[in-house]
Design an enzyme around this catalytic site. Sequence first.
Site, PDB file in Angstrom:
ATOM      1  N   HIS A 130       0.858  -1.202   0.000  1.00 18.99           N
ATOM      2  CA  HIS A 130       0.000   0.000   0.000  1.00 18.99           C
ATOM      3  C   HIS A 130       0.882   1.235   0.000  1.00 18.99           C
ATOM      4  O   HIS A 130       1.285   1.726   1.048  1.00 18.99           O
ATOM      5  CB  HIS A 130      -0.931  -0.022   1.227  1.00 18.99           C
ATOM      6  CG  HIS A 130      -1.872   1.135   1.318  1.00 18.99           C
ATOM      7  ND1 HIS A 130      -2.960   1.138   2.169  1.00 18.99           N
ATOM      8  CD2 HIS A 130      -1.918   2.328   0.679  1.00 18.99           C
ATOM      9  CE1 HIS A 130      -3.617   2.274   2.060  1.00 18.99           C
ATOM     10  NE2 HIS A 130      -2.990   3.027   1.163  1.00 18.99           N
ATOM     11  N   HIS A 148       1.282   4.859  -2.636  1.00 18.60           N
ATOM     12  CA  HIS A 148       0.892   5.586  -3.850  1.00 18.60           C
ATOM     13  C   HIS A 148       2.161   6.205  -4.416  1.00 18.60           C
ATOM     14  O   HIS A 148       2.814   6.998  -3.727  1.00 18.60           O
ATOM     15  CB  HIS A 148      -0.117   6.671  -3.514  1.00 18.60           C
ATOM     16  CG  HIS A 148      -1.328   6.140  -2.810  1.00 18.60           C
ATOM     17  ND1 HIS A 148      -2.511   5.905  -3.458  1.00 18.60           N
ATOM     18  CD2 HIS A 148      -1.522   5.761  -1.518  1.00 18.60           C
ATOM     19  CE1 HIS A 148      -3.391   5.424  -2.591  1.00 18.60           C
ATOM     20  NE2 HIS A 148      -2.823   5.323  -1.401  1.00 18.60           N
ATOM     21  N   HIS A 206      -9.434   1.142  -0.958  1.00 20.54           N
ATOM     22  CA  HIS A 206      -9.353   1.862   0.311  1.00 20.54           C
ATOM     23  C   HIS A 206     -10.742   1.844   0.934  1.00 20.54           C
ATOM     24  O   HIS A 206     -11.726   2.208   0.277  1.00 20.54           O
ATOM     25  CB  HIS A 206      -8.954   3.320   0.088  1.00 20.54           C
ATOM     26  CG  HIS A 206      -7.511   3.532  -0.218  1.00 20.54           C
ATOM     27  ND1 HIS A 206      -6.875   2.924  -1.252  1.00 20.54           N
ATOM     28  CD2 HIS A 206      -6.579   4.311   0.407  1.00 20.54           C
ATOM     29  CE1 HIS A 206      -5.608   3.321  -1.263  1.00 20.54           C
ATOM     30  NE2 HIS A 206      -5.400   4.168  -0.266  1.00 20.54           N
ATOM     31  N   GLU A 218     -10.721   3.918   6.264  1.00 22.71           N
ATOM     32  CA  GLU A 218      -9.603   4.765   6.707  1.00 22.71           C
ATOM     33  C   GLU A 218     -10.225   5.838   7.607  1.00 22.71           C
ATOM     34  O   GLU A 218      -9.969   5.891   8.799  1.00 22.71           O
ATOM     35  CB  GLU A 218      -8.891   5.379   5.504  1.00 22.71           C
ATOM     36  CG  GLU A 218      -7.773   6.356   5.859  1.00 22.71           C
ATOM     37  CD  GLU A 218      -7.125   7.002   4.628  1.00 22.71           C
ATOM     38  OE1 GLU A 218      -7.694   6.923   3.523  1.00 22.71           O
ATOM     39  OE2 GLU A 218      -6.033   7.600   4.788  1.00 22.71           O
ATOM     40  N   ASP A 240       2.055   4.150   2.559  1.00 22.14           N
ATOM     41  CA  ASP A 240       0.990   4.980   1.968  1.00 22.14           C
ATOM     42  C   ASP A 240       1.551   6.091   1.081  1.00 22.14           C
ATOM     43  O   ASP A 240       1.562   5.930  -0.137  1.00 22.14           O
ATOM     44  CB  ASP A 240       0.074   5.547   3.065  1.00 22.14           C
ATOM     45  CG  ASP A 240      -1.339   5.825   2.569  1.00 22.14           C
ATOM     46  OD1 ASP A 240      -1.653   5.483   1.411  1.00 22.14           O
ATOM     47  OD2 ASP A 240      -2.140   6.375   3.349  1.00 22.14           O
ATOM     48  N   ASP A 241       1.970   7.203   1.675  1.00 20.53           N
ATOM     49  CA  ASP A 241       2.529   8.331   0.912  1.00 20.53           C
ATOM     50  C   ASP A 241       3.782   8.801   1.649  1.00 20.53           C
ATOM     51  O   ASP A 241       3.760   9.800   2.367  1.00 20.53           O
ATOM     52  CB  ASP A 241       1.500   9.458   0.822  1.00 20.53           C
ATOM     53  CG  ASP A 241       0.239   9.016   0.100  1.00 20.53           C
ATOM     54  OD1 ASP A 241       0.276   8.940  -1.141  1.00 20.53           O
ATOM     55  OD2 ASP A 241      -0.752   8.700   0.778  1.00 20.53           O
TER      56      ASP A 241
HETATM   57  N1  HPA Z   1      -6.259   7.542   1.054  1.00 17.41           N
HETATM   58  C1  HPA Z   1      -6.977   7.742  -0.032  1.00 17.41           C
HETATM   59  N2  HPA Z   1      -6.446   8.150  -1.180  1.00 17.41           N
HETATM   60  C2  HPA Z   1      -5.132   8.357  -1.245  1.00 17.41           C
HETATM   61  C3  HPA Z   1      -4.351   8.179  -0.140  1.00 17.41           C
HETATM   62  C4  HPA Z   1      -4.944   7.736   1.068  1.00 17.41           C
HETATM   63  O1  HPA Z   1      -4.298   7.537   2.116  1.00 17.41           O
HETATM   64  N3  HPA Z   1      -3.094   8.468  -0.534  1.00 17.41           N
HETATM   65  C5  HPA Z   1      -3.137   8.814  -1.812  1.00 17.41           C
HETATM   66  N4  HPA Z   1      -4.386   8.752  -2.264  1.00 17.41           N
HETATM   67 ZN    ZN Z   2      -3.557   4.889   0.472  1.00 14.99          ZN
END
Ligand code: HPA
Ligand code: ZN
Length: 346
Positions: free
Chosen positions: A25, A27, A205, A208, A286-287
């Site tokens: 996971h 991006h 997703h 969250e 994640d990012d």
């Molecule tokens: N959640 C949803 N969309 C996203 C995320 C995330 O954490 N990171 C990049 N796009």
């Molecule tokens: Zn994500």
Amino acid sequence: MFKIKPIPSDRLPTLLRLMPKAELHMHIEGSLEPELMFALAKRNGLTMPYADVEALRGAYVFDNLQDFLDIYHQGTLVLRTEQDFYDMTTAYLTRAAADNVVHTEIFFDTQTHTGHGLSTEVVINGLHRACVDAQATLGVSAVLILCFLRHLSEAEAFECLEQAEPFLDKLVGVGLASSEQGNPPEKFARVFAKARALGLRAVAHAGEEGPPAYIWSALDDLKVERIDHGVQAMNDPLLMARLVKDKIPLTVCPLSNLKLRVFPTLAEHNLGRLLDAGIVATVNSDDPAYFGGYINQNFTETFEALGLGAPQAYQLARHSFEASFITDARKAQFIDRLNTTFESFN
Ligand code: HPA
Ligand code: ZN
């Protein structure tokens, strides 16, 4: 199950770093570090709306997912050419290899970029070429998952999938990203059905920031094989039972959850409780350029905050292979490597 030797707590960060792992996971646009962003802006003759790298990093303060998505979107504006996508992906894969990531399933989207006038071909070819080269140069295997943007319409998701169809052999699956609240999975049931019919794997997703109902919908309407984040499942005992029974993995991203205020502190994160409940949880970044670290930073900070140890490290790394979209034979090979790391560690 393989028996885990106790290790002293000061050796834990070394074990967390050394153990082979998969990242499921992240991006790729969220791995674009400010330094590379400025370099790409310069190469493409664009002006950044921040004076320098420090000023840009200083803007990375978020109250929720939408705050982050707004800044993240702005960062993607520097990506203009196939080489930009290649360079961004190579930078991530190099960094991931340093954390002993041996396999990664990378999220990307095309809708952001086609919205800026780029073609799907430029995006996918740049990413894919970097994945192919990384196998040879870094020994990391990397595959691609195309995420639909859930704040856009079903028709736009169909169009996105159609534009990606000529490149199906470069994709392993589809996912669902962007603003969760108010955009439930069921909106994309038909486009996910089409993607699955084309032979693509499916993830989404869910849970969250959104409620457990979105996780149910991702499972029952989109028929996904993994849930990205999913941490809100703990609020629904029936859902927890379903995730355990069906061995549905959750790709958990602790530092992301902290930065987007899903949990007020890492000490309150539910990763340990998810594992104790028998969930196939994994740890992911994640990012990483926005949320304070790559996968090992996620492991070390979360293990320290929650008092987790070698048994959970083993479980999480093993889950990362079990939850991945590789063949059973390759899973077994990676798990053998994991076992050897734990057996020989002292
Ligand atoms: N959640 C949803 N969309 C996203 C995320 C995330 O954490 N990171 C990049 N796009
Ligand atoms: Zn994500």
